[in-house]
Design a protein around this motif. Sequence first.
Motif: not given
Length: 204
Positions: A132-142
Amino acid sequence: MPGLDLSAPLTAIVDFKDPLSYLAVAPTCALVKRLGIVCDWLPRVGATAHTRPTGAAATEDRGTRHRRLRGDYAMRDLNRYGPAGIDNPPAGDSRLLAQALLGVREVKPELLTGFVERAFDLVWRERAVMDDRNVIADMLADMGLRALQLEDADTVLRAVEASLAEVGVLNAPAYVIEGEVFMGRAHLPMIEWIIGGRTGTGPI
């Protein structure tokens, strides 16, 4: 990627979809923090397969029976050491997470251990879908990595896996220390002894 650098005090290789890698992360991170060392992390994709054992069939041959019994034991071992659901791998393909790991390694290597801990927590405890690209993007953003982009990520991942295979890393979890490969978290006491200067009798 010829000449993959494995000179860190410890290199840990994990597969985000592999339950044995999941069980290895917490004790590995604890060792890294306890010794205050730098740990390099590298990914494997589909390195190890664990499937639920099937019942005996009247027509199974000796080899089939042997594989079934080994699979049954491996699954019991997972349940013995892991939390409920350890025999049910998270959904999705782990390739995107592996590529994200390599991206973090390239731009912010000091965040690698935190990334690995959070990624395994997300997909194994929170049951997030791995690709899930959104999950990965959110984790990286954090982690403050809002625009992470590994150039030609799939080619880099394949090259890393090929280089690991060349030095004898065929499954995960695995460790490389002082040029020597150790397969499985059971070697962590030996790894700690080596990092500590091989003082006294090594663990048996």
